[in-house]
Design a protein around this motif. Structure first.
Motif, PDB file in Angstrom:
ATOM      1  N   MET A 173       0.843  -1.183   0.000  1.00 31.09           N
ATOM      2  CA  MET A 173       0.000   0.000   0.000  1.00 31.09           C
ATOM      3  C   MET A 173       0.889   1.247   0.000  1.00 31.09           C
ATOM      4  SD  MET A 173      -3.147   0.733   2.471  1.00 31.09           S
ATOM      5  CE  MET A 173      -3.587   2.370   2.892  1.00 31.09           C
ATOM      6  N   MET A 174       0.561   2.204  -0.839  1.00 26.70           N
ATOM      7  CA  MET A 174       1.351   3.432  -0.946  1.00 26.70           C
ATOM      8  C   MET A 174       0.987   4.395   0.177  1.00 26.70           C
ATOM      9  SD  MET A 174       3.265   3.037  -3.496  1.00 26.70           S
ATOM     10  CE  MET A 174       3.378   1.600  -4.518  1.00 26.70           C
ATOM     11  N   GLU A 175       2.003   5.091   0.654  1.00 25.68           N
ATOM     12  CA  GLU A 175       1.816   6.052   1.731  1.00 25.68           C
ATOM     13  C   GLU A 175       1.316   7.395   1.210  1.00 25.68           C
ATOM     14  OE1 GLU A 175       4.928   6.844   4.590  1.00 25.68           O
ATOM     15  OE2 GLU A 175       5.841   4.927   4.043  1.00 25.68           O
ATOM     16  N   ALA A 176       0.472   8.035   2.019  1.00 28.11           N
ATOM     17  CA  ALA A 176       0.105   9.419   1.733  1.00 28.11           C
ATOM     18  C   ALA A 176       1.311  10.275   2.092  1.00 28.11           C
ATOM     19  CB  ALA A 176      -1.108   9.832   2.548  1.00 28.11           C
ATOM     20  N   TYR A 177       1.520  11.345   1.353  1.00 23.49           N
ATOM     21  CA  TYR A 177       2.677  12.197   1.590  1.00 23.49           C
ATOM     22  C   TYR A 177       2.391  13.204   2.697  1.00 23.49           C
ATOM     23  CZ  TYR A 177       6.440  15.480   1.066  1.00 23.49           C
ATOM     24  OH  TYR A 177       7.515  16.286   1.323  1.00 23.49           O
ATOM     25  N   GLN A 178       3.343  13.365   3.610  1.00 27.31           N
ATOM     26  CA  GLN A 178       3.279  14.361   4.672  1.00 27.31           C
ATOM     27  C   GLN A 178       4.452  15.318   4.482  1.00 27.31           C
ATOM     28  OE1 GLN A 178       0.843  14.634   7.050  1.00 27.31           O
ATOM     29  NE2 GLN A 178      -0.146  12.964   5.938  1.00 27.31           N
ATOM     30  N   PRO A 179       4.199  16.584   4.126  1.00 33.79           N
ATOM     31  CA  PRO A 179       5.311  17.521   3.882  1.00 33.79           C
ATOM     32  C   PRO A 179       6.044  17.863   5.175  1.00 33.79           C
ATOM     33  CG  PRO A 179       3.225  18.681   3.872  1.00 33.79           C
ATOM     34  CD  PRO A 179       2.897  17.211   3.965  1.00 33.79           C
ATOM     35  N   GLU A 180       7.327  18.202   5.019  1.00 31.80           N
ATOM     36  CA  GLU A 180       8.084  18.679   6.170  1.00 31.80           C
ATOM     37  C   GLU A 180       7.607  20.097   6.498  1.00 31.80           C
ATOM     38  OE1 GLU A 180      12.284  20.200   4.944  1.00 31.80           O
ATOM     39  OE2 GLU A 180      12.022  18.252   3.986  1.00 31.80           O
ATOM     40  N   ILE A 181       7.929  20.574   7.671  1.00 29.48           N
ATOM     41  CA  ILE A 181       7.390  21.852   8.157  1.00 29.48           C
ATOM     42  C   ILE A 181       7.725  23.016   7.215  1.00 29.48           C
ATOM     43  CG2 ILE A 181       7.524  23.566  10.011  1.00 29.48           C
ATOM     44  CD1 ILE A 181       7.818  21.183  11.955  1.00 29.48           C
TER      45      ILE A 181
ATOM     46  N   TRP B 121       2.840  20.277  -3.072  1.00 28.41           N
ATOM     47  CA  TRP B 121       3.304  18.899  -3.114  1.00 28.41           C
ATOM     48  C   TRP B 121       2.190  18.025  -3.659  1.00 28.41           C
ATOM     49  CZ3 TRP B 121       2.721  21.842   1.237  1.00 28.41           C
ATOM     50  CH2 TRP B 121       1.634  21.540   2.063  1.00 28.41           C
ATOM     51  N   GLN B 122       2.537  16.772  -3.938  1.00 22.26           N
ATOM     52  CA  GLN B 122       1.595  15.810  -4.491  1.00 22.26           C
ATOM     53  C   GLN B 122       1.036  14.925  -3.367  1.00 22.26           C
ATOM     54  OE1 GLN B 122       1.040  16.224  -7.782  1.00 22.26           O
ATOM     55  NE2 GLN B 122       2.732  17.643  -8.063  1.00 22.26           N
ATOM     56  N   ALA B 123       0.110  14.040  -3.709  1.00 23.94           N
ATOM     57  CA  ALA B 123      -0.619  13.253  -2.717  1.00 23.94           C
ATOM     58  C   ALA B 123       0.146  12.065  -2.145  1.00 23.94           C
ATOM     59  CB  ALA B 123      -1.927  12.749  -3.331  1.00 23.94           C
ATOM     60  N   HIS B 124       1.086  11.498  -2.900  1.00 22.30           N
ATOM     61  CA  HIS B 124       1.714  10.236  -2.513  1.00 22.30           C
ATOM     62  C   HIS B 124       3.205  10.398  -2.213  1.00 22.30           C
ATOM     63  CE1 HIS B 124      -1.915   8.151  -3.844  1.00 22.30           C
ATOM     64  NE2 HIS B 124      -1.889   8.998  -4.866  1.00 22.30           N
ATOM     65  N   ALA B 125       3.660   9.678  -1.199  1.00 24.14           N
ATOM     66  CA  ALA B 125       5.086   9.633  -0.904  1.00 24.14           C
ATOM     67  C   ALA B 125       5.783   8.848  -2.014  1.00 24.14           C
ATOM     68  CB  ALA B 125       5.324   8.964   0.448  1.00 24.14           C
ATOM     69  N   VAL B 126       6.953   9.292  -2.418  1.00 27.32           N
ATOM     70  CA  VAL B 126       7.723   8.618  -3.468  1.00 27.32           C
ATOM     71  C   VAL B 126       8.575   7.530  -2.810  1.00 27.32           C
ATOM     72  CG1 VAL B 126       9.566   8.919  -5.170  1.00 27.32           C
ATOM     73  CG2 VAL B 126       7.716  10.586  -5.027  1.00 27.32           C
ATOM     74  N   PRO B 127       8.469   6.286  -3.307  1.00 27.70           N
ATOM     75  CA  PRO B 127       9.263   5.212  -2.713  1.00 27.70           C
ATOM     76  C   PRO B 127      10.749   5.346  -3.043  1.00 27.70           C
ATOM     77  CG  PRO B 127       8.068   4.389  -4.622  1.00 27.70           C
ATOM     78  CD  PRO B 127       7.608   5.810  -4.388  1.00 27.70           C
ATOM     79  N   ALA B 128      11.570   4.698  -2.243  1.00 29.63           N
ATOM     80  CA  ALA B 128      13.026   4.782  -2.407  1.00 29.63           C
ATOM     81  C   ALA B 128      13.471   4.344  -3.801  1.00 29.63           C
ATOM     82  CB  ALA B 128      13.715   3.939  -1.337  1.00 29.63           C
ATOM     83  N   ILE B 129      12.793   3.382  -4.402  1.00 30.18           N
ATOM     84  CA  ILE B 129      13.196   2.915  -5.731  1.00 30.18           C
ATOM     85  C   ILE B 129      13.053   4.026  -6.770  1.00 30.18           C
ATOM     86  CG2 ILE B 129      10.965   1.908  -6.363  1.00 30.18           C
ATOM     87  CD1 ILE B 129      12.651  -0.393  -7.684  1.00 30.18           C
TER      88      ILE B 129
ATOM     89  N   VAL C   9       3.697   5.180  -7.143  1.00 26.82           N
ATOM     90  CA  VAL C   9       4.771   4.695  -8.009  1.00 26.82           C
ATOM     91  C   VAL C   9       5.094   3.257  -7.627  1.00 26.82           C
ATOM     92  CG1 VAL C   9       7.154   5.026  -8.758  1.00 26.82           C
ATOM     93  CG2 VAL C   9       5.718   7.009  -8.265  1.00 26.82           C
ATOM     94  N   THR C  10       4.972   2.357  -8.590  1.00 27.36           N
ATOM     95  CA  THR C  10       5.307   0.952  -8.375  1.00 27.36           C
ATOM     96  C   THR C  10       6.757   0.704  -8.788  1.00 27.36           C
ATOM     97  OG1 THR C  10       4.664   0.274 -10.602  1.00 27.36           O
ATOM     98  CG2 THR C  10       2.910   0.317  -8.920  1.00 27.36           C
ATOM     99  N   PRO C  11       7.355  -0.382  -8.328  1.00 31.07           N
ATOM    100  CA  PRO C  11       8.710  -0.708  -8.781  1.00 31.07           C
ATOM    101  C   PRO C  11       8.799  -0.864 -10.300  1.00 31.07           C
ATOM    102  CG  PRO C  11       8.197  -1.949  -6.802  1.00 31.07           C
ATOM    103  CD  PRO C  11       6.921  -1.271  -7.238  1.00 31.07           C
ATOM    104  N   ASP C  12       7.800  -1.482 -10.920  1.00 32.75           N
ATOM    105  CA  ASP C  12       7.812  -1.620 -12.380  1.00 32.75           C
ATOM    106  C   ASP C  12       7.768  -0.266 -13.077  1.00 32.75           C
ATOM    107  OD1 ASP C  12       7.973  -4.373 -12.255  1.00 32.75           O
ATOM    108  OD2 ASP C  12       5.826  -4.702 -12.592  1.00 32.75           O
TER     109      ASP C  12
END
Length: 153
Positions: free
Chosen positions: A1-9, A18-26, A107-110
């Motif tokens: 499940m993809m995380e919702a994005y939480q902006p830094e202060i 910012w956008q709605a989803h956190a970007v994964p490390a990949i 964003v999926t790994p593929d």
């Protein structure tokens, strides 16, 4: 499940949208690889330091190709809808790529792998090694760099 994005202060208080989803490390790793290849080709073409569109270098560094677009973080009051675009994917960051990175869709790994492959393939086709000594293809993707400021052949 993809995380919702939480902006830094700082981003929440002073940054661009910012956008709605956190970007994964990949995907962050894919963006870093695209940046490295862009900057390497810049050096080969321009024989100088790159005002990278992946950093806090202003709009003169922006890169636009038929495959993807990268816009340096903007300090202007005008809203900046994204910093990186590929197909339907839009990624935003705070000040430089890798900080406060969010996307409009999960964003999926593929997806990250396909984006990386397509962007690197496009960059490499712009490299003078593939075009003789013609640097114009790469330079044309940097519309805000004046021809007199560009090095190379």
């Amino acid at each position: 499940m993809m995380e919702a994005y939480q902006p830094e202060i700082g981003q929440a208080a002073f940054g661009q949208p910012w956008q709605a989803h956190a970007v994964p490390a990949i995907m962050e790793a894919a963006l870093a690889a695209i940046r490295e290849e862009h900057d390497r080709i810049w050096w080969n073409c321009m024989q100088g330091e790159c005002p990278s569109p992946f950093s806090n270098s202003g709009s003169r560094a922006n890169f636009k190709s038929p495959i993807f677009e990268v816009c340096a973080y903007s300090w202007n009051d005008d809203e900046q809808p994204y910093n990186f675009a590929w197909r339907d994917l839009r990624i935003s960051w705070y000040k430089h790529c890798g900080r406060g990175t969010s996307s409009n869709i999960p964003v999926t790994p593929d997806m990250a792998a396909q984006c990386l492959d397509e962007c690197l393939d496009w960059l490499r086709r712009l490299e003078p090694a593939h075009n003789g000594d013609d640097y114009s293809a790469f330079k044309s993707c940097h519309p805000n760099i004046s021809p007199t400021a560009q090095g190379g052949a």
